[in-house]
Design a protein around this motif. Structure first.
Motif, PDB file in Angstrom:
ATOM      1  N   LEU A   5       0.826  -1.203   0.000  1.00 34.44           N
ATOM      2  CA  LEU A   5       0.000   0.000   0.000  1.00 34.44           C
ATOM      3  C   LEU A   5       0.863   1.257   0.000  1.00 34.44           C
ATOM      4  O   LEU A   5       0.508   2.272  -0.624  1.00 34.44           O
ATOM      5  N   THR A   6       2.005   1.212   0.655  1.00 27.53           N
ATOM      6  CA  THR A   6       2.923   2.358   0.683  1.00 27.53           C
ATOM      7  C   THR A   6       3.455   2.669  -0.710  1.00 27.53           C
ATOM      8  O   THR A   6       3.701   3.833  -1.051  1.00 27.53           O
ATOM      9  N   LYS A   7       3.637   1.650  -1.521  1.00 23.64           N
ATOM     10  CA  LYS A   7       4.068   1.858  -2.906  1.00 23.64           C
ATOM     11  C   LYS A   7       3.061   2.710  -3.675  1.00 23.64           C
ATOM     12  O   LYS A   7       3.419   3.439  -4.615  1.00 23.64           O
ATOM     13  N   ILE A   8       1.796   2.644  -3.242  1.00 23.28           N
ATOM     14  CA  ILE A   8       0.727   3.381  -3.936  1.00 23.28           C
ATOM     15  C   ILE A   8       0.558   4.783  -3.368  1.00 23.28           C
ATOM     16  O   ILE A   8       0.456   5.761  -4.122  1.00 23.28           O
ATOM     17  N   ILE A   9       0.538   4.911  -2.029  1.00 19.85           N
ATOM     18  CA  ILE A   9       0.223   6.206  -1.425  1.00 19.85           C
ATOM     19  C   ILE A   9       1.431   6.884  -0.770  1.00 19.85           C
ATOM     20  O   ILE A   9       1.305   7.991  -0.249  1.00 19.85           O
ATOM     21  N   SER A  49      -0.611   4.206   5.470  1.00 20.55           N
ATOM     22  CA  SER A  49      -0.895   2.877   4.939  1.00 20.55           C
ATOM     23  C   SER A  49      -1.352   1.926   6.037  1.00 20.55           C
ATOM     24  O   SER A  49      -2.376   1.237   5.896  1.00 20.55           O
ATOM     25  N   VAL A  50      -0.602   1.862   7.134  1.00 22.99           N
ATOM     26  CA  VAL A  50      -0.964   0.906   8.184  1.00 22.99           C
ATOM     27  C   VAL A  50      -2.248   1.310   8.893  1.00 22.99           C
ATOM     28  O   VAL A  50      -3.027   0.448   9.323  1.00 22.99           O
ATOM     29  N   ARG A  51      -2.505   2.609   8.988  1.00 23.98           N
ATOM     30  CA  ARG A  51      -3.758   3.043   9.612  1.00 23.98           C
ATOM     31  C   ARG A  51      -4.951   2.726   8.711  1.00 23.98           C
ATOM     32  O   ARG A  51      -6.018   2.327   9.195  1.00 23.98           O
ATOM     33  N   LEU A  52      -4.783   2.891   7.419  1.00 20.90           N
ATOM     34  CA  LEU A  52      -5.844   2.525   6.491  1.00 20.90           C
ATOM     35  C   LEU A  52      -6.110   1.019   6.535  1.00 20.90           C
ATOM     36  O   LEU A  52      -7.264   0.576   6.507  1.00 20.90           O
ATOM     37  N   LEU A  53      -5.044   0.239   6.615  1.00 21.13           N
ATOM     38  CA  LEU A  53      -5.209  -1.212   6.677  1.00 21.13           C
ATOM     39  C   LEU A  53      -5.963  -1.639   7.934  1.00 21.13           C
ATOM     40  O   LEU A  53      -6.890  -2.450   7.871  1.00 21.13           O
ATOM     41  N   TRP A  86      -7.770  -0.034  19.213  1.00 14.96           N
ATOM     42  CA  TRP A  86      -6.828  -0.554  18.228  1.00 14.96           C
ATOM     43  C   TRP A  86      -7.349  -0.466  16.799  1.00 14.96           C
ATOM     44  O   TRP A  86      -6.657  -0.887  15.862  1.00 14.96           O
ATOM     45  N   ALA A  87      -8.528   0.104  16.615  1.00 17.68           N
ATOM     46  CA  ALA A  87      -9.167   0.097  15.301  1.00 17.68           C
ATOM     47  C   ALA A  87      -8.379   0.850  14.237  1.00 17.68           C
ATOM     48  O   ALA A  87      -8.405   0.479  13.060  1.00 17.68           O
ATOM     49  N   LEU A  88      -7.680   1.916  14.617  1.00 24.35           N
ATOM     50  CA  LEU A  88      -6.962   2.753  13.634  1.00 24.35           C
ATOM     51  C   LEU A  88      -5.498   2.961  13.995  1.00 24.35           C
ATOM     52  O   LEU A  88      -4.889   3.930  13.565  1.00 24.35           O
ATOM     53  N   THR A  89      -4.932   2.061  14.759  1.00 26.51           N
ATOM     54  CA  THR A  89      -3.565   2.281  15.259  1.00 26.51           C
ATOM     55  C   THR A  89      -2.483   1.799  14.316  1.00 26.51           C
ATOM     56  O   THR A  89      -1.309   2.019  14.570  1.00 26.51           O
TER      57      THR A  89
END
Length: 480
Positions: free
Chosen positions: A56-60, A66-70, A112-115
């Protein structure tokens, strides 16, 4: 709704372990492979999370986002799959709404939902495994479940234990679909085996550093204080459910005495677990806590989060079985009581325990360690410096320095030395960050002088041990 609530309550909260993931993702994206601050190491128990974050980091271009979106994506998927599982149970709609409310308002789920941690992904995968193997009948779903099971081990190491338990369970369980299930499990085992071969040749080990650092070598390390802490965490993670079950047992016993019929708690529990195919999840939950108690591992809420939906499932299944024991009016009162307990307990825990501790972490630990990282970077010049410390995430990400981990989480060589003094004497880092638990004389050998660059007393080191601690940054001058 869960993601929105998490964003409102915890807009900046990201644990230090999130930044360990971010450090691995940065190196992975830059072509350094599985490494942290340039050092190749098996320092993550969630390699698949690093791979997903890197993709995802390659895209954004932002590993933090990236990890928060995931984690936010898997939060939403967890709620959806949980709803799907509840519908497959064919239970009362009101009970379904209560169960969803309990999950969405769960204080640790929201925390932990968005961490940017893999906790919600583990929830999703465990629910998927349960769905594919127990709620769907055709073989194709089981084969896909095998792939999911194998990949799940690379998200959280506890899935390896679940895989072993599940394989044993299927071997002894009755039924005529063992062949397709075993073939599916072979796919899972093959997926894990491929990673084991890769890690052996790439890292030189198949055991993550984090397991060695946190779990030790002996099986029986339990200590009373830590055992009580783990039991408290179990209760806190699903407090509405445990309160409700206690109330239900009292009500059912009183009703059975009043109506003069024989009541069997054992029979009710057995019906609950067998009717909704919850025997294995029950074994998973018990096995998880027994293993970590025996190993005396410091269990935190994100480890246990994957089990929260299943404790809710067992509770609502138990509730669904009560129709034949209770009158309609009493049953409705219990459901309304469950809603009330969920709201009251969740709000109370969120605003008196979980949110204050998380805010302390953001205002104390996160801000301070970001500042320490900046000071190290400013005092390093153009060279690649090195720093020794035990909280490696943020400083490893933002200081630009190579990290020597006193806890051994991202540096396996720490375990090659008898103590921190010998470790630092060999590595000779330019900087040292100490919390007050470690004394300077216990860490540094005699052939070094120190200069204090930063010192501050801060809060934010956890829910259970929230007292402020002094953090000191030393510049080390090594003598010949």
């Amino acid at each position: 709704m869960s993601v929105i609530l998490a964003w409102v309550l915890y807009p900046q909260f990201m644990g230090d372990d999130t930044f360990i993931h971010i450090g691995f993702i940065k190196d992975f994206v830059s072509g350094k492979g599985f490494s942290f601050t340039g050092i190749k190491t098996y320092g993550t128990t969630s390699p698949m999370w690093v791979i997903l974050g890197a993709a995802l980091t390659k895209i954004i271009s932002s590993p933090e986002l990236s990890v928060r979106l995931l984690s936010g994506f898997f939060t939403l998927i967890t709620v959806y799959i949980f709803y799907f599982v509840l519908v497959r149970y064919h239970i009362n709609k009101t009970i379904i709404y209560a169960a969803l409310t309990s999950l969405v308002l769960n204080p640790f789920f929201l925390r932990w939902a968005l961490t940017g941690m893999e906790a919600t992904a583990a929830m999703t995968l465990l629910l998927l495994i349960y769905n594919f193997y127990f709620l769907r009948e055709n073989s194709i779903n089981k084969y896909f479940g095998g792939i999911i099971f194998g990949l799940a081990v690379l998200i959280r190491p506890e899935f390896l234990g679940f895989l072993i338990i599940f394989t044993i369970y299927i071997f002894f369980a009755p039924g005529n679909k063992k062949k397709s299930t075993f073939f599916s499990l072979l796919i899972a085992i093959l997926t894990v085996f491929i990673w084991i071969i890769f890690s052996y040749f790439y890292f030189g080990t198949v055991v993550p550093n984090t397991y060695i650092a946190k779990a030790g070598e002996s099986l029986f390390n339990l200590q009373f204080e830590n055992t009580i802490r783990t039991v408290k965490l179990l209760a806190a993670g699903n407090l509405p459910e445990f309160i409700l079950i206690a109330i239900i047992l009292v009500v059912v016993v009183l009703e059975s005495v009043k109506r003069k019929y024989q009541f069997s708690i054992k029979g009710l529990l057995k019906n609950t677990l067998t009717k909704h195919k919850l025997i294995l999840p029950f074994i998973w939950i018990a096995g998880f806590y027994i293993f970590y108690i025996l190993k005396d591992v410091t269990v935190i809420s994100r480890y246990t989060l994957m089990l929260v939906p299943f404790i809710i499932l067992i509770t609502v299944s138990f509730l669904d079985e009560l129709h034949k024991y209770l009158s309609t009016s009493i049953f409705k009162i219990i459901i309304l009581l469950y809603f009330a307990i969920i709201v009251v307990v969740s709000v109370w825990m969120t605003f008196t325990v979980v949110k204050p501790a998380s805010d302390d972490f953001v205002n104390g630990f996160q801000k301070t360690y970001r500042e320490v990282a900046s000071i190290i970077k400013e005092n390093s010049g153009l060279q690649v410096a090195s720093v020794a410390l035990s909280d490696v995430g943020m400083i490893g990400c933002y200081s630009g320095a190579r990290v020597y981990d006193l806890a051994g989480l991202v540096d396996k060589t720490r375990f090659d030395y008898k103590d921190n003094r010998e470790y630092l004497d060999t590595k000779k880092p330019e900087f040292l960050v100490l919390r007050e638990e470690l004394k300077l004389n216990d860490v540094l050998p005699n052939n070094v002088k120190t200069q204090i660059l930063f010192r501050k007393k801060i809060a934010g080191f956890g829910i259970n041990h929230s007292n402020p601690r002094t953090v000191t940054l030393y510049k080390l001058i090594w003598l010949k």
